[in-house]
Design an enzyme around this catalytic site. Sequence first.
Site, PDB file in Angstrom:
ATOM      1  N   LEU A 112      -3.555  -6.822  -7.489  1.00  8.34           N
ATOM      2  CA  LEU A 112      -2.915  -7.661  -8.590  1.00  8.34           C
ATOM      3  C   LEU A 112      -3.933  -8.659  -9.309  1.00  8.34           C
ATOM      4  CD1 LEU A 112       0.406  -8.638  -6.484  1.00  8.34           C
ATOM      5  CD2 LEU A 112       0.050  -7.129  -8.437  1.00  8.34           C
TER       6      LEU A 112
ATOM      7  N   ASN B 197      -4.759   3.189 -13.030  1.00  8.39           N
ATOM      8  CA  ASN B 197      -3.730   2.295 -12.506  1.00  8.39           C
ATOM      9  C   ASN B 197      -2.267   2.632 -12.707  1.00  8.39           C
ATOM     10  OD1 ASN B 197      -2.904  -0.505 -11.561  1.00  8.39           O
ATOM     11  ND2 ASN B 197      -2.564  -0.890 -13.992  1.00  8.39           N
TER      12      ASN B 197
ATOM     13  N   GLY C  97       0.706  -1.263  -0.025  1.00  7.28           N
ATOM     14  CA  GLY C  97       0.025  -0.060   0.018  1.00  7.28           C
ATOM     15  C   GLY C  97       0.818   1.219   0.052  1.00  7.28           C
ATOM     16  N   SER C  98       1.943   1.253  -0.516  1.00  5.28           N
ATOM     17  CA  SER C  98       2.906   2.482  -0.590  1.00  5.28           C
ATOM     18  C   SER C  98       2.036   3.427  -1.525  1.00  5.28           C
ATOM     19  CB  SER C  98       4.440   2.369  -0.855  1.00  5.28           C
ATOM     20  OG  SER C  98       4.209   1.903  -2.336  1.00  5.28           O
ATOM     21  N   ASN C  99       1.517   3.193  -2.515  1.00 11.47           N
ATOM     22  CA  ASN C  99       1.025   3.968  -3.561  1.00 11.47           C
ATOM     23  C   ASN C  99      -0.298   4.611  -2.921  1.00 11.47           C
ATOM     24  OD1 ASN C  99       2.273   4.367  -6.098  1.00 11.47           O
ATOM     25  ND2 ASN C  99       2.363   1.900  -5.948  1.00 11.47           N
TER      26      ASN C  99
ATOM     27  N   HIS D 107       1.729   1.501 -13.176  1.00  7.17           N
ATOM     28  CA  HIS D 107       2.424   0.368 -13.678  1.00  7.17           C
ATOM     29  C   HIS D 107       3.599   0.638 -13.598  1.00  7.17           C
ATOM     30  CE1 HIS D 107       3.170  -3.148 -15.977  1.00  7.17           C
ATOM     31  NE2 HIS D 107       4.003  -2.545 -16.798  1.00  7.17           N
TER      32      HIS D 107
HETATM   33  C1  GRF Z   1       3.600  -0.973  -7.494  1.00  4.20           C
HETATM   34  O1  GRF Z   1       5.300  -1.226  -7.953  1.00  4.20           O
HETATM   35  C2  GRF Z   1       2.784  -0.782  -8.456  1.00  4.20           C
HETATM   36  O2  GRF Z   1       3.246  -0.457  -9.646  1.00  4.20           O
HETATM   37  C3  GRF Z   1       2.317  -2.403  -8.484  1.00  4.20           C
HETATM   38  O3  GRF Z   1       2.396  -2.707  -7.273  1.00  4.20           O
HETATM   39  C4  GRF Z   1       3.537  -2.362  -6.504  1.00  4.20           C
HETATM   40  C5  GRF Z   1       3.259  -2.231  -5.155  1.00  4.20           C
HETATM   41  O4  GRF Z   1       2.417  -1.447  -4.790  1.00  4.20           O
HETATM   42  N1  GRF Z   1       0.911  -1.951  -9.209  1.00  4.20           N
HETATM   43  P1  GRF Z   1       2.035  -0.733  -3.341  1.00  4.20           P
HETATM   44  O5  GRF Z   1       3.119  -0.620  -2.631  1.00  4.20           O
HETATM   45  O6  GRF Z   1       1.203  -1.904  -2.834  1.00  4.20           O
HETATM   46  O7  GRF Z   1       1.092   0.454  -3.660  1.00  4.20           O
END
Ligand code: GRF
Length: 208
Positions: free
Chosen positions: A90, A107, A12-14, A109
Amino acid sequence: MGRIGVLVSGGGSNLQALIDAIEAGAISGEIGVVISNKPEAFALERAKKYGIPVEVIVYQDYDSRLDFTAAIVKCLLEYRIDLVCLAGFLRILDRLIVDAFPNRILNTHPALLPAFGGKGMYGHHVHQAVIDSGAKYSGATVHLVTAETDEGPIVAQGIVEVADDDTVTTLAAKVLEVEHRIYPEAVQLLLEEQLKIEGFRVRKVKKS
Ligand code: GRF
């Protein structure tokens, strides 16, 4: 005020980048719900810390991709979501969600689409393919989601240099930093309706 639904599967860093941008006033919206297909996703802990409602919808609980997607769409509608962000999600979803949220799903990528996208291109597979290709640059892409995987109109991109000594891990870390910068920017552009979409081309239009 735009109501954002975020779909997650992992760290969940995004999601955190979106939360931070909202807290900083860089996104004029709020996250109405975070939905994960993985009950153990740390992204859910990040949401709970900010009092954001969370829902877990597990793929194996449904008979088909269509039923799984329908459950997610139903949940998003119940939370009155009008912009959907896939953030480390995913699972491939049925096109039902695209029909429910036309040009309202983003999304991220971890490569420069249209290169290094499509089937099997996720997580470390993407970065390994970039390194093996000898490419000198990689980066991240935020795109609108259509019925085809990784083929939607591109809203934002950022680049990183692929160093000779880069590994999958070091490249992934550099690309993730770009994602955290461009994803909030892309969300804000969509919320402020500053985008003109013509085929695959997305252009910023000045707000009148
Ligand atoms: C990221 O690299 C994103 O591009 C891909 O999932 C990875 C992890 O994302 N779709 P997050 O840290 O769980 O947001």
